[in-house]
Design an enzyme around this catalytic site. Structure first.
Site, PDB file in Angstrom:
ATOM      1  N   TYR A  25       0.862  -1.184   0.000  1.00  0.00           N
ATOM      2  CA  TYR A  25       0.000   0.000   0.000  1.00  0.00           C
ATOM      3  C   TYR A  25       0.891   1.224   0.000  1.00  0.00           C
ATOM      4  CZ  TYR A  25      -3.910   3.031   1.524  1.00  0.00           C
ATOM      5  OH  TYR A  25      -4.874   4.004   1.630  1.00  0.00           O
ATOM      6  N   LYS A  69      -1.586  -1.491  -3.915  1.00  0.00           N
ATOM      7  CA  LYS A  69      -2.689  -0.540  -3.777  1.00  0.00           C
ATOM      8  C   LYS A  69      -2.075   0.835  -3.890  1.00  0.00           C
ATOM      9  CE  LYS A  69      -6.215   1.297  -0.647  1.00  0.00           C
ATOM     10  NZ  LYS A  69      -6.781   1.294   0.732  1.00  0.00           N
TER      11      LYS A  69
END
Length: 310
Positions: free
Chosen positions: A152, A180
């Site tokens: 992320y 992400k």
């Protein structure tokens, strides 16, 4: 969720375009009771609703799930509740990232024991590690379990970005399969996609259409709490080559993105949005967050109505 979507969701990332964590994942809020305790019944019901609306992935205990204020035991309860509710129909990913490599590895191992389908690892926040330290942190945690990992990248929250060269190195790890992306640098993301097999997921609802058209395989969305069906349609439109339809859906949802993601912290407004829809009982959040005000909810109601989501 259609059989076609589930087949794609279950695929590995051996080839570009495969989606190891589904096409449309929701960064799930954590419903609380009036007294601030976990509302596991509400958590399961919300996950059920989102999958019924078109989501094929659920990410629990991310920032939107208020992970900084839930205990390790609570994270385990949340994960197990969602797995029991939708684990046979959607990919369930556990957010385990912290700014402590040892603690993150322990959370990753607990998530695997609970049955998670994958892990979300946020860049260690506040510490601002150098790139070599990021590489060592991510590879250490990825090596601690057998689960596939989604990195992320959100420097606005963590204070440090995962640089392109570091992402290319990390892609060599067998279990680091996805990103992400909330970096806000579409060119940098495009370069990583061009040079690796990492599956990219847009983690910034304002850029969903943009990143999908540059090669992202799916979304990890907050606004999908109220627009899962619409974002599933947008993805299908792009899959079929219907860019005008995708653009129409993107533009229609702009007021919803504005209302949930720009007026105050996203978890606050996402929780208010699902309460407006009657899916959860209240919009309670844990300190240091505060619940949406009545004025903010009134603006949100108007935003959702403008987006056709009333």
């Amino acid at each position: 969720m259609s059989d076609e979507l589930f087949t794609l969701a279950a695929a590995t990332t051996g080839a570009p375009g495969a989606a190891p964590f589904g096409r449309l994942s929701v960064a799930l809020v954590t419903p609380f009771l009036d007294d601030g305790g976990l509302d596991l019944e509400g958590t399961a019901a919300l996950a059920e609703k989102l999958v019924a609306d078109g989501a094929d992935g659920i990410v629990v205990s991310g920032t939107t799930g208020e992970s900084p204020t839930t205990s390790d035991a609570e994270k385990d309860h949340i994960l197990r509740a969602v797995l029991e509710a939708v684990g046979s129909r959607a990919r369930v990913v556990a957010g385990v990232g912290t700014n402590d490599t040892r603690h993150t590895s322990e959370l990753a191992q607990a998530a695997q024991k609970a049955g998670a389908h994958g892990l979300l690892l946020v860049t260690p926040y506040y510490s601002r590690p150098p790139q070599e330290a990021l590489y060592q942190h991510f590879t250490a945690v990825a090596s601690a379990t057998d689960l596939p990992v989604m990195l992320y990248d959100i420097p606005v929250r963590t204070g440090v970005a995962i640089e392109t060269a570091t992402l290319i190195r990390l892609a060599e790890h067998d279990r680091i399969v996805a990103v992400k992306d909330a970096k806000g640098d579409v060119f940098a993301s495009s370069e990583v996609m061009a040079r690796t097999g990492l599956a990219y997921y847009c983690g910034d609802d304002a850029l969903n259409l943009a990143l999908l058209t540059h090669g992202a395989v799916g979304l990890v969305s907050v606004v999908a709490h109220v627009a899962a069906a619409e974002y599933a349609q947008l993805i299908r439109a792009l899959d079929s080559g219907d860019l005008p339809r995708a653009l129409e859906l993107h533009r229609r949802l702009i007021p919803a993105v504005r209302g949930i993601m720009t007026r105050t912290q996203g978890a606050i407004m996402a929780k208010a949005a699902v309460q407006l829809r009657g899916v959860i009982r209240n919009r309670t959040v844990r300190s240091p967050l505060i619940p949406a005000t009545d004025e903010q909810v009134a603006l949100l109601r108007a935003d959702l109505a403008e987006a056709g989501l009333a």
